[in-house]
Design an enzyme around this catalytic site. Sequence first.
Site, mmCIF file in Angstrom:
data_model
loop_
_atom_site.group_PDB
_atom_site.id
_atom_site.type_symbol
_atom_site.label_atom_id
_atom_site.label_comp_id
_atom_site.label_asym_id
_atom_site.label_seq_id
_atom_site.Cartn_x
_atom_site.Cartn_y
_atom_site.Cartn_z
ATOM 1 N N GLN A 138 0.856 -1.181 0.000
ATOM 2 C CA GLN A 138 0.000 0.000 0.000
ATOM 3 C C GLN A 138 0.890 1.227 0.000
ATOM 4 O OE1 GLN A 138 -2.591 -1.547 3.318
ATOM 5 N NE2 GLN A 138 -4.194 -0.546 2.116
ATOM 6 N N SER A 139 0.427 2.287 -0.635
ATOM 7 C CA SER A 139 1.318 3.388 -0.966
ATOM 8 C C SER A 139 1.733 4.256 0.216
ATOM 9 C CB SER A 139 0.677 4.285 -2.032
ATOM 10 O OG SER A 139 0.442 3.539 -3.211
ATOM 11 N N SER A 140 0.943 4.318 1.255
ATOM 12 C CA SER A 140 1.244 5.219 2.355
ATOM 13 C C SER A 140 0.804 4.617 3.674
ATOM 14 C CB SER A 140 0.555 6.578 2.146
ATOM 15 O OG SER A 140 -0.848 6.422 2.149
#
Length: 708
Positions: A21-23
Site C-alpha cells: 500500500q502506498s502510504s
Amino acid sequence: MSQGELRPVHLQRKAYVYVRQSSTTQMLEHAESKKRQYALVERAVALGWPREAVEVVDEDQGKSGASTEGRAGFSRLVDAVAHGEVGAIFALEVSRLARSSVDWQRLLALCAVAQVVVVDESTLYDPAEGDDKLLLDLKGTMSEAELHWLGLRMVGARQSKARRGELHMRVPTGYVWTERGLELDPDEAIQRAVRLVFERFRVEPSACAVVRWMNERGLVFPTRRPASEGGEVEWKKLGVTRLTELLHNPIYAGAYAYGRRPRSKVLVRGEIHRVRAAGRAPEEWTVCKRDAHPGYIDWETFLSNQEKLRQNLVRSHEASPGAPREGRALLAGLLLCGRCGRRMRTSYGRRGQLHWYYFCPGARDQSGRSLCWMTCGEPLDVAVEELFLKTLVPDELDLSLAVEREVGAQAQELQKQWQARLEQARYEARRAERRYKAVEPENRVVARTLERQWEERLQELEEVERRYAEARRSRHVELSEQERRRIRELAKDLPSVWRASTTGTADKKAMLRLVVESIALTPVDVPRRTIRIQVQWQGGAVTQLQVPRPTEREKLRTPDAVVERIRTMAAQGLRDEDMAEQLNAEGIRTAAGARWTLLAVRWVRYHHDIVLVAPDAPRAWPLPERHPDGRYSLTGAAKRFGVTPTVVRGWIRRGLVPARREDFESRRAVYWLEIDEDTAKRLQTLVASRRAASKRTGAGRPSGVHAS
C-alpha cells in the site's frame, strides 16, 4: 489462460504473494485492501500450492510504486524470478506491483523467459503468450496513467487551495495556525528571540557571525514542536543551517508562499533521483501573497537579506565578494581587475598569513597557462586603509549618538531576552511544584516522578540564572554610565577603534564594505611600475590613487629605515649578534618576514658597506667540564659517558637528564647538567644497551649516535 492450464513447472516452485500500500494512511484507513491482498495466500493454496510453498512479500508497505527506489520487497521478487525460484506471482492488481511501465515491462520480460504466471483475484496470465502479454501491457500502461491523473488532481487541488492561502503547511518557529490563519506565536519569549536574530543579521556581516555572537553570549533559540507532537517548546543553540533556513523563509516577511523549491528529476551517476530545485526568484514561485499575515520583517528587508546571503556565497562562476573572514587580506572580495574586469582572488604565502597576494585568474581561465597578473597585498591594504580613515570623517555628534542608540538598543533587547527566559523558567518550576503538591502522598509511584521533574525544573532555573549573571558580568547586558561615556569617546575617534586589538580583521572588512562598493586595480608599467587604485564608494563617487609596484627582487630588499637602524647600531659599537637581538626585540622582521640572525645582519652590512666599530670579542676560553658547584657541562657529561655532545643534547631534549641554562663568565645561556648517582646509572645503562644493540646489528657506528 484458464485455471486448468497451470503446469507442473509452476507448482514445483514457490508462489509469491506481493502486498503493498502506498502510504501509512492507506495502511491504517484502508484495512479492506490489506485483507484482500493477504487473502491471496488462500487463493494460491486453492490453486494447488502447499501453504509452506507460499511466500508473502510485504516489506514495501507504505512505499510508492512509482519506482523501484527504496522497494526492497520488489527487488527481492525480481531477483527470485531471475533465479527460477518463482512459479507464480499473486497480486491484487497491476498497480500493487508497479506504477511504472519500465519496471512492469522488465518484470514481464523475466516472467516470460522464466515461465512464471501472474495471478490476480480472478484470472491467471501467462506473459509468454501474446494475448496475455498484450492485456498485461495495457493494464500496466493504465496503472501508470492512473497515477499521473491522480497526481494532477492532487497537485491541482493543493495549488488551488494555496492560491486562496488556505493550504496548511508546517509553520516555522514564531508562528501558529489559528482560525484566522497564520498569526504570531503568543509566547513573547519566542517573538523576542526571532526579532533578535533578524536585528542582529542587519548588523552582522554574515549568518556565521550571528551564530557566533549568540553563542558567545549564551543565547539559545526556540523550536516549537508540531501540535501532533504536543506543541512543546525546546530551547537550544542556533546553528548556521537553521539560521539560513530562517532567513530564506518568506513567511517571516508576512508573505504566504507555495512552490518555492519544486521537485525535479536529475541524473546522478547514471541514476534518476528526485531533488528539490535551488531557491528561485519570488516571481517564479507558484504562489506568493504578500502581506498575508503579520511579519517580523518587511518585504524589502527580506529581499535585502537574500541579496546579502547571495553575496556571501562565494562560487567560482559568480562575481560575489563573499562574507568577511578573519584572513589578514583587508581588500579580499572587493577587488576587480582593471585589465579584464574579473574579480580578483587572494592567495596566502607559504608562511601562513604573514604575506598575501592579490591575483587575477582571467588569463588562466581562458588559456590555462598563466595568470592575468598578481601583486603583493600589504602595500595596497595600507594605502586603502589610510584613505578610508582619512576620508571617513562623519559628524562626531551624530555618529556618537547613533552608536549610543544602537548599542543601547542591543543591550535592551538582550535584557528583554534574558528576562523572558527567566520568567519562562520560573513558570515551569512553579508548575512542576503545583503538580507535585497536588498528588496524593500515598501515591508514591506518581509522586516520585513529579518530584524528579520538579527537581529538574529547579536545576534549569538555577542554570538560567547563573548564565544571566555571567552575561551581565562579562557581556555587558546592562550598560553603565561609564561604559556609555567610553562608547561616545570611541565613536568620535574612528582610527582608535580601527587599530584597537579587539577589532578583528573580519570587523575591519565589514566596516570597509559599509562605505566601499568595489576597488579596481590596474597595473601600470610606464613611466614607472605602479598600481592604479580606483575606489568606488557606496554613494557612487570614485577616488583614485597610485602605489609603487615593486619587482620580486625589490620585495625582498631590506627597507631603508631598517638599513639606517643597523647603521646606527653599528656606529654605537654593537656587534652583529647584539644588533639581531635588538631588532627582534623591537619587533622588526626581515623582508621575508623572518627573525633576524647574526648572518642576516652581516649580509645587510656587507651589501650596504656598513663597518663595525666594535672591538673584536675576546676569544672565549673553553668551558670547564664541571661547574664550581659540581654540575657538568656538555663536554664534561659527554666525556664521562663516552658519547658526543650531540647525544647529550638529545638526552636534554628527551628529559632524561635535568639541565638549566645560565650565563657563565663571558658566555651566555650555556647548559649545566645535574647528574646524581641514579641519573648516572640510568644513563650508563642506556649507553651500554645502545652499544650492545649496535654490535648485534653489526652497524659499526659509534655508540654515541645510537644513544641519542
